[in-house]
Design an enzyme around this catalytic site. Structure first.
Site, PDB file in Angstrom:
ATOM      1  N   GLU A  73       0.842  -1.205   0.000  1.00  0.00           N
ATOM      2  CA  GLU A  73       0.000   0.000   0.000  1.00  0.00           C
ATOM      3  C   GLU A  73       0.879   1.259   0.000  1.00  0.00           C
ATOM      4  OE1 GLU A  73      -4.105  -1.080   2.198  1.00  0.00           O
ATOM      5  OE2 GLU A  73      -2.306  -1.411   3.434  1.00  0.00           O
ATOM      6  N   GLU A 104      -3.129 -10.024   3.743  1.00  0.00           N
ATOM      7  CA  GLU A 104      -3.986  -9.718   4.900  1.00  0.00           C
ATOM      8  C   GLU A 104      -5.060 -10.792   5.125  1.00  0.00           C
ATOM      9  OE1 GLU A 104      -2.594  -5.597   3.497  1.00  0.00           O
ATOM     10  OE2 GLU A 104      -2.983  -7.564   2.641  1.00  0.00           O
TER      11      GLU A 104
HETATM   12  N1  T1G Z   1       4.651  -7.585  11.850  1.00  0.00           N
HETATM   13  C1  T1G Z   1       5.372  -7.953  12.933  1.00  0.00           C
HETATM   14  N2  T1G Z   1       6.364  -8.910  12.916  1.00  0.00           N
HETATM   15  C2  T1G Z   1       6.615  -9.481  11.738  1.00  0.00           C
HETATM   16  C3  T1G Z   1       5.896  -9.155  10.562  1.00  0.00           C
HETATM   17  C4  T1G Z   1       4.880  -8.146  10.642  1.00  0.00           C
HETATM   18  N3  T1G Z   1       4.179  -7.750   9.582  1.00  0.00           N
HETATM   19  N4  T1G Z   1       6.376  -9.920   9.565  1.00  0.00           N
HETATM   20  C5  T1G Z   1       7.362 -10.686  10.097  1.00  0.00           C
HETATM   21  N5  T1G Z   1       7.506 -10.435  11.389  1.00  0.00           N
HETATM   22  C6  T1G Z   1       8.499 -11.050  12.302  1.00  0.00           C
HETATM   23  C7  T1G Z   1       8.271 -12.545  12.538  1.00  0.00           C
HETATM   24  O1  T1G Z   1       7.387 -12.761  13.605  1.00  0.00           O
HETATM   25  C8  T1G Z   1       9.677 -13.037  12.876  1.00  0.00           C
HETATM   26  O2  T1G Z   1       9.930 -12.705  14.212  1.00  0.00           O
HETATM   27  C9  T1G Z   1      10.553 -12.173  11.977  1.00  0.00           C
HETATM   28  O3  T1G Z   1       9.753 -11.023  11.643  1.00  0.00           O
HETATM   29  C10 T1G Z   1      10.963 -12.846  10.717  1.00  0.00           C
HETATM   30  O4  T1G Z   1       9.808 -13.348  10.092  1.00  0.00           O
HETATM   31  C11 T1G Z   1      -2.438  -2.153   6.986  1.00  0.00           C
HETATM   32  C12 T1G Z   1      -3.417  -4.738   7.663  1.00  0.00           C
HETATM   33  C13 T1G Z   1       8.076 -10.985   5.507  1.00  0.00           C
HETATM   34  C14 T1G Z   1       7.800 -12.984   4.111  1.00  0.00           C
HETATM   35  O5  T1G Z   1       1.262 -10.565   6.487  1.00  0.00           O
HETATM   36  O6  T1G Z   1       5.001 -13.120   5.558  1.00  0.00           O
HETATM   37  O7  T1G Z   1      -0.102  -4.813   6.489  1.00  0.00           O
HETATM   38  O8  T1G Z   1      10.270 -14.982  15.130  1.00  0.00           O
HETATM   39  O9  T1G Z   1      10.411 -15.785  10.302  1.00  0.00           O
HETATM   40  O10 T1G Z   1      10.517 -16.498   6.690  1.00  0.00           O
HETATM   41  O11 T1G Z   1      -3.350  -3.119   5.144  1.00  0.00           O
HETATM   42  O12 T1G Z   1       7.581 -12.760   7.796  1.00  0.00           O
HETATM   43  O13 T1G Z   1      12.230 -13.608  14.446  1.00  0.00           O
HETATM   44  O14 T1G Z   1      10.829 -12.946  16.438  1.00  0.00           O
HETATM   45  O15 T1G Z   1       8.506 -15.031   8.824  1.00  0.00           O
HETATM   46  O16 T1G Z   1      12.042 -14.559   6.039  1.00  0.00           O
HETATM   47  C15 T1G Z   1       0.689  -7.927   6.206  1.00  0.00           C
HETATM   48  C16 T1G Z   1       3.955 -11.185   7.262  1.00  0.00           C
HETATM   49  C17 T1G Z   1       0.494  -7.406   7.585  1.00  0.00           C
HETATM   50  C18 T1G Z   1       3.591 -10.354   6.096  1.00  0.00           C
HETATM   51  C19 T1G Z   1       9.577 -12.905   5.896  1.00  0.00           C
HETATM   52  N6  T1G Z   1       1.996  -8.526   6.087  1.00  0.00           N
HETATM   53  N7  T1G Z   1       5.346 -11.620   7.218  1.00  0.00           N
HETATM   54  O17 T1G Z   1       9.560 -14.288   6.028  1.00  0.00           O
HETATM   55  O18 T1G Z   1      10.897 -14.522   8.199  1.00  0.00           O
HETATM   56  S1  T1G Z   1      -1.156  -6.751   7.760  1.00  0.00           S
HETATM   57  C20 T1G Z   1       2.177  -9.835   6.237  1.00  0.00           C
HETATM   58  C21 T1G Z   1       5.728 -12.600   6.365  1.00  0.00           C
HETATM   59  C22 T1G Z   1      -1.099  -5.267   6.903  1.00  0.00           C
HETATM   60  C23 T1G Z   1      -2.318  -3.264   6.038  1.00  0.00           C
HETATM   61  C24 T1G Z   1      -2.427  -4.624   6.633  1.00  0.00           C
HETATM   62  C25 T1G Z   1       7.143 -13.070   6.508  1.00  0.00           C
HETATM   63  C26 T1G Z   1       8.118 -12.449   5.492  1.00  0.00           C
HETATM   64  P1  T1G Z   1      10.871 -13.629  15.086  1.00  0.00           P
HETATM   65  P2  T1G Z   1       9.847 -14.794   9.374  1.00  0.00           P
HETATM   66  P3  T1G Z   1      10.826 -15.051   6.692  1.00  0.00           P
END
Ligand code: T1G
Length: 697
Positions: free
Chosen positions: A105, A125
């Site tokens: 976004e 999401e």
């Molecule tokens: N928020 C907080 N922590 C996050 C995070 C996030 N969005 N994404 C990853 N982490 C933390 C995760 O818990 C881990 O922590 C570390 O980062 C590494 O992640 C407003 C409503 C980016 C593809 O859904 O898909 O935006 O265990 O082990 O395999 O409209 O993380 O080390 O303490 O998964 O290399 C939308 C979620 C949010 C993406 C990387 N975004 N993340 O994968 O590492 S909603 C997502 C992922 C939003 C808006 C809306 C994956 C990754 P720790 P990892 P990875």
């Protein structure tokens, strides 16, 4: 910790650098600093263009999911992105890696987008029970159209660089150093007199109400049960029919409804639960060569997963025809993945080249890890581990893929129990993401850490569990299955049981699962179970079907009939008659059984057994049980797993149900676990119990 946002100047080009490990999530601190940077640079006459760049492995992975349990703190992402879009000078997004959710976004609020080739741009999401709440539903259709927007947002899958370019989501490639190349492009744009291109100024493409109605009706049944997919379509329809700002506000309202929903709370809980603790990562030994003993379905699947992860594999089977069949299965499966685009043809060929066959165990002497997947019989496995223990090098970690047997008994036979762990894969092993890593009484920290590291490297979720019959998953499955077996005798049909549990959200009903896995497998495992309840009703129906050679899909008959290649279950009156006969022999009276009882007894049996497992320390925390059941047994993710579900409905309600079933079915199977009873009586929850324990440790 350094500031999450910094400004760097390159002459008249300003670069806003986001550096907020691990994934540049748009946490409150990042939003605040970003807004300040944009306002400062927009007001600075010496700045002719702004480049937005994320440091590390990706641009921005979205909003900070940890912040969603509380209402959003200002500045809200929506307002930040509106301010960014309003900039009076061109803003260029320099993308690379994961650009997801709020990150995508943010890119859409910029005026120009360029990306490195490793781009993964998407709106995941929906997998968190949410919708893009910061303008994605209003800006994306203006760039990519309705169809692509509906697909990207209801599907949740990211697109790669090529697809993003084809959809017009990015304007050009960034070669070499993305930051430097983006600054060079910004300079070109300024020189060309380029002005800000704001998506909000574009009219939405034409759309008819039928388009959205068609999408709503074509949503899969499971998706229709959840709030988010339908809300996404509502938000997109609002973008088609309302002015920009009103459509933004509508998306915000719908987002808030989703954020507060039990479904989203459950899916956010699972997101973090599946990432587990990174404990002992440093204790893991490197694994570059592995051996797999037993070239059957599981052995071949495990070999595929290891080879796909870049590990050299020796597949061992003393029976030449089995070895040949196993190697052929490895090759055909990987070639198939290449053909279907699940991996590149080059990656498939490389994985195939990493697998070799051998008839003798001596080929494994130098392996870093050996995983055994032979017939599920204790004596057979003990004999094998005695030979592996003597033959393999001192650094070799020895793992058994047993799904129920005593890992300590197997380890003892090896003469080096410290090097032995359980690695319980789920069928099909090259597809299922879950591995139960079983800690034996003497398993070393290094052996366990190595098993966890290899599991992560295979892209799977490893959950460490204690050693008991059936570990966590299968032990709970026996309680869940026990109740469905008893209700078959009491009058519920296989189809009624499967339908009720599928409506609850189970991926597949237990009778259909039995037919898929093979009723002979469960039958033999129960023969091996020394503490099997001395109850003639216990799995009586499944045992009878297996004794009659009705193993399920593989024999065309099980609980259901299967015609030729058609895998759809057909009702079989013979089975109903068989069940009635067995019930009469056992003196079980037939009665009407409501769906609520079917679901109640099966799910409460899970929860009660789960509580026993926590008491005994077989599972380290409720989240581990939930991850196992959602990734290995098709428990509905939007309920978060059995233990999270119990907390959602309330432990007092669960206890009341357990005591009701005790009154109806007796205390033998329905004595509340002490942990469940004590938490319920004091109004507690499994989550609070775990939090208190974590605080004490
Ligand atoms: N928020 C907080 N922590 C996050 C995070 C996030 N969005 N994404 C990853 N982490 C933390 C995760 O818990 C881990 O922590 C570390 O980062 C590494 O992640 C407003 C409503 C980016 C593809 O859904 O898909 O935006 O265990 O082990 O395999 O409209 O993380 O080390 O303490 O998964 O290399 C939308 C979620 C949010 C993406 C990387 N975004 N993340 O994968 O590492 S909603 C997502 C992922 C939003 C808006 C809306 C994956 C990754 P720790 P990892 P990875």
């Amino acid at each position: 910790m350094s500031a999450p946002v910094a400004i760097e100047r390159d002459g008249s080009i300003a670069v806003i650098v986001i550096d907020y490990p691990p994934v540049n999530a748009l946490a409150h601190a990042v939003r605040t600093a970003l807004l300040a940077a944009v306002e400062r640079l927009d007001a600075d006459p010496t700045v002719q263009a702004i480049v937005l760049h994320g440091v590390g492995r990706n641009f921005i992975a979205g909003a900070d999911i940890t912040e969603f349990d509380q209402p959003g703190q200002p500045p809200r992402l929506n307002d930040l992105l509106s301010r960014l879009e309003a900039c009076s000078k061109p803003v260029i997004a320099a993308l690379h890696g994961a650009t997801l959710g709020g990150g995508a976004e943010t890119a859409l609020a910029c005026h120009y987008r360029a990306s490195a080739s490793d781009l993964k741009l998407g709106f995941p999401e929906v997998s968190l029970g949410l919708l893009p709440g910061a303008g994605g539903t209003v800006r994306l259709p203006r760039l990519a159209g309705w169809q692509a927007s509906l697909e990207l947002m209801t599907g949740g899958k990211p697109v790669d660089f090529e697809r993003a370019l084809a959809l017009g989501l990015i304007d050009r490639a960034l070669d070499g150093d993305p930051r430097a190349d983006a600054v060079a492009w910004a300079r070109e744009l300024v020189a060309a007199g380029a002005s800000p291109r704001r998506l909000r100024e574009l009219p939405p493409p034409a759309a008819t109400p039928e388009l959205f109605a068609t999408w709503r009706s074509s949503l899969p049944t499971a998706a229709r049960r959840l709030p988010a997919p339908g809300h996404i379509i509502d938000a997109l329809q609002a973008a088609a029919t309302r002015p920009f700002e009103q459509a933004l506000d509508r998306a915000r309202e719908l987002f808030e409804e989703c954020r507060r929903s039990d479904e989203s709370r459950a899916l956010r809980y699972l997101f973090f639960a599946e990432r587990g603790s990174g404990a002992d990562r440093d204790a893991a030994a490197a694994v570059e060569s592995a051996g797999v003993v037993g070239a059957g379905t599981m052995g071949a699947g495990i070999a595929i997963s290891l080879a796909t992860a870049g590990i050299g594999v020796t597949l061992v089977d003393s029976r030449p025809e089995s070895l040949a069949a196993g190697l052929a299965r490895v090759t055909s499966t990987l070639e198939g993945s290449g053909r279907k685009g699940r991996m590149t043809a080059a990656a498939a060929a490389a994985a195939i080249a990493r697998v070799r066959g051998a008839a003798g165990l001596d080929a494994l002497a130098g392996a870093d890890l050996v995983i055994e997947a032979v017939f599920e019989n204790l004596a057979v496995k003990q004999e094998l581990f005695a030979r592996l223990g003597a033959m393999c090098g001192p650094r070799t970690v020895l793992a058994t893929n047993t799904s129920t047997l005593d890992v300590d008994a197997i380890a003892a036979a090896s003469g080096r129990a410290a090097d032995v762990v359980g690695m319980h894969f789920f069928s099909p092993a090259h597809v299922m993401r879950l591995v139960e890593i079983v800690r034996g009484r003497q398993s070393s920290r290094a052996a366990l850490a190595t098993a966890r590291a290899v599991t992560r490297r295979m892209g799977k979720i490893g959950v460490t569990v204690g050693n008991c019959f059936g570990f966590v998953g299968n032990r709970m499955l026996y309680a869940y299955g026990r109740e469905k077996e008893l209700m078959l005798l009491e009058g519920a049909t296989p189809a009624a049981i499967d339908r009720a549990l599928e409506e609850f959200g189970m991926a597949m009903g237990p009778n259909a699962v039995g037919d898929l896995a093979g009723l002979d497998i469960g039958y033999h495992a129960r023969r091996e179970w020394r503490e099997r309840p001395d109850d003639p009703r216990f799995y009586r129906v499944s045992d009878r079907l297996a004794e009659l050679g009705r193993y399920g899909q593989k024999t065309g008959r099980g609980f259901y009939r299967y015609e030729g290649a058609d895998r759809r279950p057909q009702l079989d009156p013979e089975v109903l008659e068989l069940i009635r006969q067995e019930a009469r022999k056992l003196g079980v009276t037939e009665r009407e059984i409501e769906d609520s009882e079917i679901v109640g007894r099966c799910i409460c049996a899970l929860i009660n057994e789960g509580a026993h497992i926590l008491e005994e320390g077989i599972a380290a925390c409720p989240a581990d049980i939930d991850v196992i059941w959602c990734n290995g047994y098709g428990f509905p993710r939007h309920r978060g797993g059995p233990m999270f579900h119990a907390d959602t409905v309330g432990l007092a309600v669960v206890l009341e149900a357990v005591l009701r079933y005790q009154a109806g079915q007796g205390a033998r199977y329905w004595t509340p676990a002490p942990l469940l009873a004590s938490l319920a009586e004091r109004g507690g929850s499994f989550a609070e119990w775990q939090a208190a324990r974590a605080k004490r440790n």
